[in-house]
Motif scaffolding. Structure first.
Motif, short mmCIF file in Angstrom:
data_model
loop_
_atom_site.label_atom_id
_atom_site.label_comp_id
_atom_site.label_asym_id
_atom_site.label_seq_id
_atom_site.Cartn_x
_atom_site.Cartn_y
_atom_site.Cartn_z
N SER A 129 29.99 1.46 62.88
CA SER A 129 30.64 2.32 61.80
C SER A 129 31.56 3.00 62.18
CB SER A 129 29.21 3.08 61.62
OG SER A 129 29.04 4.03 62.72
N ALA A 130 32.15 3.74 61.22
CA ALA A 130 33.18 4.61 61.49
C ALA A 130 33.02 5.76 62.74
CB ALA A 130 33.67 5.49 60.27
N ASP A 131 31.72 6.10 62.54
CA ASP A 131 31.38 6.99 64.07
C ASP A 131 31.44 6.35 65.10
OD1 ASP A 131 30.86 8.80 62.07
OD2 ASP A 131 28.75 8.47 61.96
N THR A 132 31.16 4.93 65.22
CA THR A 132 31.10 4.29 66.48
C THR A 132 32.83 4.06 66.99
OG1 THR A 132 29.31 2.78 65.80
CG2 THR A 132 30.69 1.96 67.52
N GLY A 133 33.51 3.95 66.11
CA GLY A 133 35.10 3.93 66.35
C GLY A 133 35.51 2.61 67.27
N LEU A 134 36.90 2.56 67.19
CA LEU A 134 37.46 1.54 68.01
C LEU A 134 38.51 2.21 69.12
CD1 LEU A 134 38.85 -0.45 64.90
CD2 LEU A 134 36.97 -1.28 66.24
N SER A 135 38.59 1.15 70.09
CA SER A 135 39.47 1.50 71.09
C SER A 135 40.73 0.71 71.00
CB SER A 135 38.86 1.37 72.54
OG SER A 135 38.44 0.02 72.59
N TRP A 136 41.92 1.19 71.53
CA TRP A 136 43.02 0.28 71.21
C TRP A 136 43.13 -0.69 72.12
CZ3 TRP A 136 47.13 1.31 67.67
CH2 TRP A 136 46.62 2.71 67.16
N PRO A 137 43.38 -1.89 71.48
CA PRO A 137 43.31 -3.28 72.26
C PRO A 137 44.80 -3.45 73.16
CG PRO A 137 43.84 -3.56 69.94
CD PRO A 137 43.74 -2.20 70.08
N VAL A 138 45.68 -2.72 72.75
CA VAL A 138 46.79 -2.75 73.76
C VAL A 138 47.45 -1.44 73.59
CG1 VAL A 138 47.31 -5.14 73.41
CG2 VAL A 138 48.28 -3.76 72.04
N SER A 139 48.14 -1.12 74.61
CA SER A 139 48.86 0.26 74.53
C SER A 139 50.19 0.52 73.90
CB SER A 139 49.01 0.59 76.00
OG SER A 139 50.10 -0.28 76.83
N GLY A 140 50.67 -0.80 73.25
CA GLY A 140 52.05 -0.49 72.57
C GLY A 140 51.88 0.53 71.23
N ALA A 141 53.13 0.50 70.78
CA ALA A 141 53.38 1.39 69.29
C ALA A 141 53.05 0.29 68.27
CB ALA A 141 54.50 1.89 69.31
N VAL A 142 52.73 0.90 67.08
CA VAL A 142 52.60 0.32 66.03
C VAL A 142 53.85 -0.19 65.29
CG1 VAL A 142 51.45 0.22 63.33
CG2 VAL A 142 50.29 1.03 65.32
N ILE A 143 54.15 -1.41 65.01
CA ILE A 143 55.61 -1.50 64.55
C ILE A 143 55.32 -2.04 63.14
CG2 ILE A 143 56.72 -2.27 66.87
CD1 ILE A 143 56.11 -5.11 66.14
N LEU A 144 54.47 -2.46 62.62
CA LEU A 144 54.14 -2.43 61.09
C LEU A 144 52.91 -2.02 60.79
CD1 LEU A 144 55.42 -6.35 60.47
CD2 LEU A 144 56.25 -4.13 59.40
N ASN A 145 52.76 -1.22 59.82
CA ASN A 145 51.55 -0.39 59.58
C ASN A 145 50.55 -1.33 58.62
OD1 ASN A 145 51.49 2.05 61.07
ND2 ASN A 145 53.32 2.70 59.93
N TYR A 146 49.25 -0.92 58.39
CA TYR A 146 48.43 -1.50 57.42
C TYR A 146 49.02 -0.98 55.95
CZ TYR A 146 44.37 -1.71 54.48
OH TYR A 146 43.55 -2.07 53.39
N SER A 147 48.97 -1.88 55.06
CA SER A 147 49.54 -1.53 53.78
C SER A 147 49.09 -2.47 52.63
CB SER A 147 51.11 -1.38 53.71
OG SER A 147 51.55 -0.63 52.44
N MET A 148 48.09 -2.14 51.87
CA MET A 148 47.66 -3.00 50.90
C MET A 148 47.93 -2.40 49.58
SD MET A 148 46.54 -5.83 52.24
CE MET A 148 45.73 -6.68 50.95
N ASP A 149 48.19 -1.14 49.59
CA ASP A 149 48.53 -0.21 48.17
C ASP A 149 50.09 -0.45 47.88
OD1 ASP A 149 49.59 1.36 50.44
OD2 ASP A 149 48.53 3.12 49.49
N LYS A 150 50.98 -0.69 48.97
CA LYS A 150 52.37 -0.99 48.61
C LYS A 150 52.66 -1.97 49.76
CE LYS A 150 54.13 3.03 50.96
NZ LYS A 150 54.78 4.49 50.93
#
Length: 278
Positions: free
Chosen positions: A141-162
């Motif tokens: 669940s959202a409370d469980t949360g995720l850990s980052w799989p790699v330490s790099g920066a996000v170069i393309l963000n999630y975007s399904m509204d635009k």
């Protein structure tokens, strides 16, 4: 007078020569007769006896040689016949041994050695583990949360509204995942615990692993290599699920990266909203 004598010898030379020849012949005949009279009558008998003795020795030697040859032939014949009997005997013995070994072989085939039992045990253990993993209750669940799989920066963000711009494709597209920069061969860790449901390869994200996190959530990892698990394996959060691979042709300008997608009931959601604050 001397002349008369020369004439006499000249006229009588043939007569004198004939007389000399005759005298020589008479002398030779006398010598032969004298030598014949000097020999004893026993000498021919002794010579005859010696000749007979020699003949007997020769005949005896021939008989002895003949007997020896006959013995050799007899011995050779026996040597030829004997192996044939031995071969028959060996064949009989071999057949008897084979009859005795057949029941033992049949019994050996039905017996299971301790090594074979130990070899079968890991299969049972693997099956048991797989059953436990498949029966494991997964919760996320959202409370469980995720850990980052790699330490790099996000170069393309999630975007399904635009739409967002993809440099390699030189176009704007919707992005159902986040693209995280990573170095080739960098370890990729499981963002949450779950069971691997699929490992496949496609031309967009390369080697891709899909995990069931439970409660309708799924995590998708793309651009991987050297995945140490198989489908059905349970992976704890933080364990290495693979390594960053060279980017596919769809992300050549973006560089090496990790494609990470999170779905809820089959619909993409923004993974960033689920990452634990660090």
């Amino acid at each position: 007078m001397r002349r008369d004598m020369r004439d006499f010898f000249r006229k009588k030379q043939y007569t004198i020569a004939a007389a000399c020849v005759a005298a020589a012949l008479l002398g030779a005949a006398g010598i032969y007769a004298f030598s014949g009279k000097g020999s004893t009558p026993e000498e021919p008998k002794e010579q005859t006896a010696q000749i007979e003795t020699e003949e007997k020795k020769i005949e005896t030697a021939k008989n002895t040689e003949k007997d020896t040859e006959e013995k050799k032939e007899t011995k050779s014949a026996s040597a030829v016949i004997k192996p044939a009997r031995n071969n028959q005997q060996e064949k009989f013995d071999w057949e008897e041994e084979e009859k005795e070994e057949l029941p033992q072989i049949a019994q050996a085939d039905t017996e299971v050695t301790p090594e074979e039992e130990s070899a079968e045990e890991p299969e049972e253990t693997v099956e048991t583990t797989a059953n436990v993993n498949s029966a494991r209750e997964l919760h996320f669940s959202a409370d469980t949360g995720l850990s980052w799989p790699v330490s790099g920066a996000v170069i393309l963000n999630y975007s399904m509204d635009k739409t967002v711009y993809f440099s390699t494709l030189d176009q704007y597209k919707y992005n159902p995942a986040i693209i995280i920069a990573g170095n080739v061969n960098e370890k990729v860790q499981a963002a949450a615990s779950g069971t691997i449901t699929d490992i496949s390869t496609n031309e967009v994200t390369g080697c891709t692993v899909t995990m069931d996190l439970g409660d309708g959530y799924q995590a998708v990892y793309g651009q991987l290599k050297e995945v140490p698990y198989k489908a059905g394996a349970y992976v704890e959060a933080g364990n290495t699920i693979g390594f960053v691979n060279e980017p596919t042709k769809y992300y050549s300008l973006e560089g090496s990266n990790l494609y990470f997608e999170l779905l809820k009931d089959g619909t993409p959601v923004d993974p960033v909203e689920y990452f634990s604050a660090e």
